[in-house]
Write a protein that holds these residues in place. Sequence first.
Motif, PDB file in Angstrom:
ATOM      1  N   ILE A 144       0.867  -1.171   0.000  1.00 39.57           N
ATOM      2  CA  ILE A 144       0.000   0.000   0.000  1.00 39.57           C
ATOM      3  C   ILE A 144       0.907   1.226   0.000  1.00 39.57           C
ATOM      4  CG2 ILE A 144      -1.892   1.210   1.143  1.00 39.57           C
ATOM      5  CD1 ILE A 144      -2.401  -1.395   2.734  1.00 39.57           C
ATOM      6  N   GLN A 145       0.805   1.994  -1.040  1.00 36.52           N
ATOM      7  CA  GLN A 145       1.591   3.226  -1.077  1.00 36.52           C
ATOM      8  C   GLN A 145       0.753   4.311  -0.412  1.00 36.52           C
ATOM      9  OE1 GLN A 145       4.796   3.271  -2.381  1.00 36.52           O
ATOM     10  NE2 GLN A 145       4.884   5.249  -1.313  1.00 36.52           N
ATOM     11  N   PHE A 146       1.188   4.750   0.731  1.00 39.62           N
ATOM     12  CA  PHE A 146       0.410   5.733   1.484  1.00 39.62           C
ATOM     13  C   PHE A 146       0.651   7.125   0.909  1.00 39.62           C
ATOM     14  CE2 PHE A 146      -1.439   3.918   5.465  1.00 39.62           C
ATOM     15  CZ  PHE A 146      -1.205   2.592   5.170  1.00 39.62           C
ATOM     16  N   ASN A 164      -1.293 -11.337   4.038  1.00 37.20           N
ATOM     17  CA  ASN A 164      -0.531 -11.759   5.221  1.00 37.20           C
ATOM     18  C   ASN A 164       0.584 -10.777   5.556  1.00 37.20           C
ATOM     19  OD1 ASN A 164      -1.582 -14.528   3.991  1.00 37.20           O
ATOM     20  ND2 ASN A 164      -1.255 -14.756   6.191  1.00 37.20           N
ATOM     21  N   ILE A 165       1.236 -10.314   4.538  1.00 40.35           N
ATOM     22  CA  ILE A 165       2.289  -9.336   4.772  1.00 40.35           C
ATOM     23  C   ILE A 165       1.899  -8.045   4.052  1.00 40.35           C
ATOM     24  CG2 ILE A 165       4.720  -8.787   4.434  1.00 40.35           C
ATOM     25  CD1 ILE A 165       5.354 -11.739   4.510  1.00 40.35           C
ATOM     26  N   ILE A 166       1.802  -6.982   4.838  1.00 39.92           N
ATOM     27  CA  ILE A 166       1.416  -5.684   4.292  1.00 39.92           C
ATOM     28  C   ILE A 166       2.634  -4.773   4.309  1.00 39.92           C
ATOM     29  CG2 ILE A 166      -0.136  -3.703   4.530  1.00 39.92           C
ATOM     30  CD1 ILE A 166      -1.582  -6.346   4.082  1.00 39.92           C
ATOM     31  N   LEU A 167       2.943  -4.234   3.191  1.00 37.11           N
ATOM     32  CA  LEU A 167       3.975  -3.213   3.146  1.00 37.11           C
ATOM     33  C   LEU A 167       3.271  -1.851   3.102  1.00 37.11           C
ATOM     34  CD1 LEU A 167       6.739  -1.944   2.792  1.00 37.11           C
ATOM     35  CD2 LEU A 167       6.642  -2.494   0.365  1.00 37.11           C
ATOM     36  N   ALA A 168       3.320  -1.150   4.204  1.00 34.73           N
ATOM     37  CA  ALA A 168       2.742   0.191   4.270  1.00 34.73           C
ATOM     38  C   ALA A 168       3.864   1.181   3.970  1.00 34.73           C
ATOM     39  CB  ALA A 168       2.130   0.442   5.643  1.00 34.73           C
ATOM     40  N   ASP A 169       4.011   1.464   2.673  1.00 35.00           N
ATOM     41  CA  ASP A 169       5.147   2.294   2.263  1.00 35.00           C
ATOM     42  C   ASP A 169       4.843   3.768   2.530  1.00 35.00           C
ATOM     43  OD1 ASP A 169       7.679   2.401   1.360  1.00 35.00           O
ATOM     44  OD2 ASP A 169       7.190   2.297  -0.780  1.00 35.00           O
TER      45      ASP A 169
END
Lengths: 393, 381
Positions: free
Chosen positions: B73-75, B110-115
């Motif tokens: 997720i590109q914040f 399962n794995i969230i990348l909160a960029d």
Amino acid sequence: MANNVFKKYRARIAREGILKSILLSACIGLGALSLTVLFSWFFGFKGGLYVGLGLLVGLTALLAPLFYYKLYRPTTKAIAKRVDELGLEERVLTMVELENDPSYIAMRQREDTLKALGSVDHMLVKIAVSAALVITFGVGVLLGCSAITVGSLYVADVIPSGVSLVSENVLPKTFTLTYSVSSSGGGSIVMYTDDWSNEQSVSEEVIVTEGEDAPAVLAVEDDKHIFVGWSDGVTEAYRQDVNVKGNMDVQAIFLKYAENVEDAESDRFAPPDIYREPRDNDNQDGETDPDAPPWPGSESTEQLQDPENLGGGGNGPGGATQSDMGNQIIDGQTFYGDTYEDAHSEAMDRLGSDESMDDGLKDSISDYYDSIQQDSSKTGDGEGEGESEGGGD
Amino acid sequence: MVTENDIKQFSELSNNIFAQIKRDVIGQKEVVEGTVIAMIAGGNVLLEGVPGVGKTRLVRTLGRVFDLPFARIQFTPDLMPADVTGTNIIVKDDNGNSTFSFQPGPVFSNIILADEINRATPKTQSALLEAMQEHTVTVMGVSRKLNEPFFVLATQNPIEQDGTYPLPEAQMDRFMFKLIVPNPSLDELMSIVSLTQKTMAEVADPVCSGEQLLKMRETANQIPVAEEVLKYAMMLCSATHPDSECATEAAKKYVRLGASPRAGQALISAAKVMALIKGRYNVAYSDINDLAYPVLRHRIKLNFEAIAERVSPDAIVGMVISEVCKKNKLPAPASLASAPVSAQKESAETPAAEAAPSENGEEDISDNKNNKKKRGLFGKK
């Protein structure tokens, strides 16, 4: 299990505990020894050394086991912590806690710990005593040795007690100065104290601190006595000893006038012969007939002070006597006649005959009379001059 | 019940995980180790570092190695909560009736990348709160459970502060670790360039499934912690509070708010994993001391004095560790023994730290050489 594993570690750490207990109890014992011995030495109790040594031994023996069981006996947990300090990363501590855990992970943990324990030497557990305890013990030993040395020297009479040392070296020295009238009497001593009061007595005693000045004293002569000097050679009646360096006992010496002086005193108010009618009861040597009416000089003071009774004669000290022409004021000068000469000659006779008198005292008295005679001569000279002047007139 | 096989499997898996990550991520050993520990322990990680140091690549590699569904997720400031959690949409069934149907968002992975997580508005950031702690998502009054294992690996850039929204305390507390990603060393940089000249492809193979990861977590949870060690860890957390019974002088001087109880949980969970990775069956003081930095640094709220004096959270954690060790008569950690507190304080006063003053004083990041030399485990300064 832990006990078996820790056996050699426990023995080593227990040794450390015993050492600490002994050191701590010895510190207390040494403190008690030092205090006891030093107090005993100070107050002059020779048995203090032995009491102190007894206290040292007794307290150390009594307190060491007490401290060990109460403070320093190593617990299993304490041993585990010490062993973990060898780099075992709390393995041993955890093993002790999981001792009765039957789980697989606990078992693996024990195995891991035992394996790690096998790789270290129990001698690496250093017997460590805190610096504070070592320093305290060192100070205690130093104090104890000093106290024993002092106590031993005191018991062997090599050094005096503390109280003596203090009184001799620390407290200021005092000296007793006694000013008294010599046994022959004839006067009194007046001491001028700090509060400017003074008292008069035959003996004055004062305590003076070393180097300080004594209060001033004055030797006061009684009637018919004359102050001769102090026994230490001081001729002034008033004296103040300064910078006192030792005890002193001096007497003021007074001398009674001669008998003929006394007679002369009794006749001092008698009118001069030139104004006096010869009387029948006068004998050749001038002695007074007891039955004859008294001369004005032998009457009461009131009578004496009455000029009419005096018949124009002088009065006061050095007044004229019945037997001579002295003690008259002629042209403003008092004529003493041969009063002093008589007194001088008698004094000289006595000085010559009295072998018990000190030579120095004799000299002082002789000087005194000489000075009086000189004054008298001067007066006579002046008088002569006056007479010659008067004669000229 | 843990068996010998579990222990063996844990050891093998952890070795494989590190080996595979190493294929794609050059250097950053401490960051990789910290991230893996957090994942095994079940915690979320906030990675903080300047752009280009490999944060996103690390997270992607982790997703590959663990063989788990991975979502990025590109914040951005216009990102909405529904973009994260998902939303109900109207769909027509076979009969032509319109019904609401839940369209899961990327959080259902399962794995969230909160960029660049700090670029989203607080409203969107808070959409992750429930997911991170309870592992559930509630949309339109309906709670949905997330897949296990679930991790949020967030990144943020400490330099660019314009248009960003600092994470709220509640959000920060939900990250088990905050790891500082430093610049690579010269050798690492040469290796990175050499590798990427050949291919940019990520070559790490999956070595651990989700189930295996959960099993590893279960195994690690069985690692015993001695009472003394547990007490020490809790004392460390409590000592960061200026008004607690075991408050340290450093906390009294520099801290406005200390670590939450969640920090204590994270510290022990992570320490267990760390001990097992090291092949030990118990937690040691050294594990606690090493993990105290990533666990506590983002949970300490600095006061004005600390900000004014430019004292970094890591320096405060170091001071707290020193004081607590002293209080418990424990030897000070080697990293602290070699660098006294004054030196730690100085380390915060670097040009980089001065160039990036933050509002809350927590983003004191330095990227110069001097600071890098002083960094130990998990990028602690």
